[in-house]
Design an enzyme around this catalytic site. Structure first.
Site, short mmCIF file in Angstrom:
data_model
loop_
_atom_site.label_atom_id
_atom_site.label_comp_id
_atom_site.label_asym_id
_atom_site.label_seq_id
_atom_site.Cartn_x
_atom_site.Cartn_y
_atom_site.Cartn_z
N GLU A 159 0.87 -1.18 0.00
CA GLU A 159 0.00 0.00 0.00
C GLU A 159 0.91 1.23 0.00
OE1 GLU A 159 -3.55 -0.24 2.75
OE2 GLU A 159 -2.38 -1.93 3.51
N ARG A 218 5.53 -12.52 9.97
CA ARG A 218 6.14 -11.22 9.66
C ARG A 218 7.43 -11.07 10.45
NH1 ARG A 218 3.00 -6.11 11.63
NH2 ARG A 218 5.08 -5.24 11.38
N LYS A 249 4.25 1.06 10.17
CA LYS A 249 4.38 2.29 9.37
C LYS A 249 3.72 3.47 10.08
CE LYS A 249 3.06 0.57 5.26
NZ LYS A 249 2.74 0.55 3.81
#
Length: 568
Positions: A50, A276, A286
């Site tokens: 994204e 992850r 983020k």
């Protein structure tokens, strides 16, 4: 029966691939799919960020995984921007992401895509879901949506709008598209199961109204598909065979499959999850990294202390070291916390082999060699790299006035201090043995200079004529030919291994390390570094690995970043 060793095994015979026992679970899945000729024997992966921030080291692992698998199995990997939320997306992020992927050494070729390329098709599938009685327009506001959704301890309740007719839903949805409703007035939801134990299946949102300019489609749309709806459909449009994502999307997989099963898609991708990357002394969100940038607690997204790919690139990490790290930590199904030192170890291993050697005095003390005449300038030529003779020699000068590092001198020293002290001897790296005879101080009692003598028979490691042992070796530079530079030393950005673990009511920023950056304005570097370039890494002997800062360094005003220290 397992046929992986049979000669007609498609995975074994797939061009360029050699199956191996112990391969990570994703490789094993792909090998089985190839053996069964699933997806027509093709392997098509994608990296789908994204564009709402800069990528970090966790994304680097995903890039290496997706592009690496495609490369290994002679397939292809798409770069696709899932740009479904124009409120937080910027062209700056898109450009930085492309630069990061290229820096890591991967190429998407002609396969650069955007979810926004598919908005019309995704919209048409939404109308299909309405006509099939599988989607409806809901007029609950955000607070009501949360209340009706329930929680893990109680089932949700059906929206009062759930039984609207197909005709009414189509009319309302088209009015949404035409901009006839304000933001928040209504949404389009899938009709699944409000009592599902999986919260993601409780009539999830498909579309919401956002009257925001989009970086690619402009003002054409005022409704945007939700990520969880657009993502599987984009995968299907691109004929992705293996949709690889991180473990937090595991509970989203049933809805991913629901979208594929209930829309007339051209392909049937499948989602696979891996753990992850979580690392000590870092935050990998983020949103939290954006906080640090906006509150100016760091120098920007590319601050060398940040875990962003642009940050570690500016710090001097190499693509090879990042790839080595991704390979070393492997691909797992369970979450774990990776020690930051593993990454540093990979960086050291890579840089030891490629870095040019040089001497740099970060905290200089002047040394005067009293038994050398004024104007003495003796050329010495140590190797650029001790194991790579093809890199040649570098030129340094032994002169009457030198600089050594303040850490290499002690006026009151313990017996086991083998560097320079009054009345003792030490060897200058690549040069001679010197002896400290006198310490000169200023009025405030600070050391101004050291008066020393050198032993002329000890050049290049030769022992003194009387056979005395010299235990210490220190680095130095000529005060007459050295260059001045700024050197930046970096520590951990956070002072605790798990910076997000804070008491209730506290913010993760309380764990920021106030000593994570030290700027040395008056470093003295050997003259060969006057020609330093951005592509080369340097080992400042006995100190660490360094590189030119790619933003602040200028000719005649060099700035070096410490990549990593020499610690084993």
């Amino acid at each position: 029966m397992n046929n992986t060793n049979k000669p007609n095994n498609k995975a074994a015979n797939h061009p360029g691939h050699v199956p191996s026992e112990g391969a990570n679970f994703l490789k094993q899945i792909i090998e089985k799919d190839l053996e069964a000729n699933k997806h027509g024997g093709k392997v098509i992966t994608r990296f789908p960020p994204e564009p709402n921030g800069y990528l970090h080291i966790g994304h680097a692992k995903s890039i290496c995984l997706n592009f690496g698998l495609a490369e290994e199995f002679k397939g292809r990997c798409h770069l696709r921007f899932d740009d479904t939320n124009p409120e937080v997306e910027e062209v700056e992020y898109i450009e930085s992401i492309q630069a990061d992927v290229k820096w890591l050494g991967f190429d998407w070729g002609p396969h650069l895509y955007y979810a926004s390329d598919y908005f019309e098709q995704i919209y048409q599938w939404a109308e299909q879901l309405i006509r099939d009685g599988k989607a409806y327009v809901c007029s609950l506001n955000e607070e009501q949506l949360r209340e009706y959704r329930g929680d893990f301890n109680r089932p949700g309740k059906n929206s009062p709008d759930r039984d609207r007719s197909v005709e009414e839903n189509l009319s309302l949805f088209r009015q949404m598209r035409e901009g006839k409703f304000e933001e928040g007035a209504c949404t389009l939801r899938a009709k699944i199961d409000m009592a599902s134990p999986n919260m993601n299946m409780r009539d999830p949102l498909l579309y919401r109204i956002r009257k925001v300019h989009h970086h690619r489609t402009g003002d054409k749309w005022c409704i945007y598909p939700m990520y969880d709806y657009a993502h599987p459909l984009s995968d299907a449009i691109e004929h992705i065979t293996h949709s690889i994502c991180t473990l937090e999307f595991q509970d989203h997989r049933p809805f991913y499959d629901w979208c594929i099963e209930n829309c007339t898609v051209p392909a049937e991708p499948h989602q696979y999850e891996f753990a992850r990357l979580n690392m000590t002394y870092l935050v990998m969100s983020k949103r939290k990294l954006l906080q640090l940038v906006k509150e100016k607690l760091v120098m920007g997204w590319d601050d060398p202390r940040m875990p962003t790919i642009s940050g570690i690139r500016r710090r001097g990490y190499t693509p090879a070291s990042v790839k080595k790290f991704a390979k070393r930590i492997g691909v797992a199904k369970a979450e774990s916390l990776i020690d930051f030192e593993i990454l540093e170890s990979c960086v050291r291993e890579d840089l030891d082999d490629v870095s040019h050697r040089a001497m740099a005095v970060l905290r200089p003390i002047k040394v005067v060699i009293e038994n050398l005449p004024d104007g003495h300038k003796e050329l010495l030529e140590p190797s650029v790299h001790p194991k790579k003779t093809e890199l040649g020699k570098r030129q340094i000068h032994f002169t009457k006035t030198l600089y050594i590092d303040a850490a290499d001198f002690k006026e009151q020293a313990d017996p086991d201090f083998f560097r320079l002290k009054p009345g003792s001897e030490v060897r200058l790296r690549n040069a001679y043995v010197i002896k400290c005879n006198e310490v000169i101080k200023d009025i405030a009692g600070n050391i101004k200079e050291l008066r020393c003598t050198y032993d002329p028979v000890t050049l290049h490691g030769k022992p003194p004529a009387d056979g005395r042992k010299i235990k210490g070796i220190i680095h130095w530079v000529s005060a007459e030919t050295c260059i001045d530079a700024e050197v930046r030393l970096y520590g951990r950005l956070f002072k605790v291994p798990d910076p997000e673990n804070v008491p209730d009511g506290q913010d993760f920023k309380i764990n920021l390390n106030p000593s994570s950056l030290e700027v040395l304005k008056n470093a003295k570097l050997e003259s060969s570094l006057a020609n330093a370039n951005l592509e080369t890494r340097y080992q400042f002997e006995r100190v660490g690995y360094f590189c030119l800062d790619n933003k602040d360094s200028k000719p005649g005003a060099l700035v070096f970043n410490m990549v990593v220290d020499l610690k084993n």
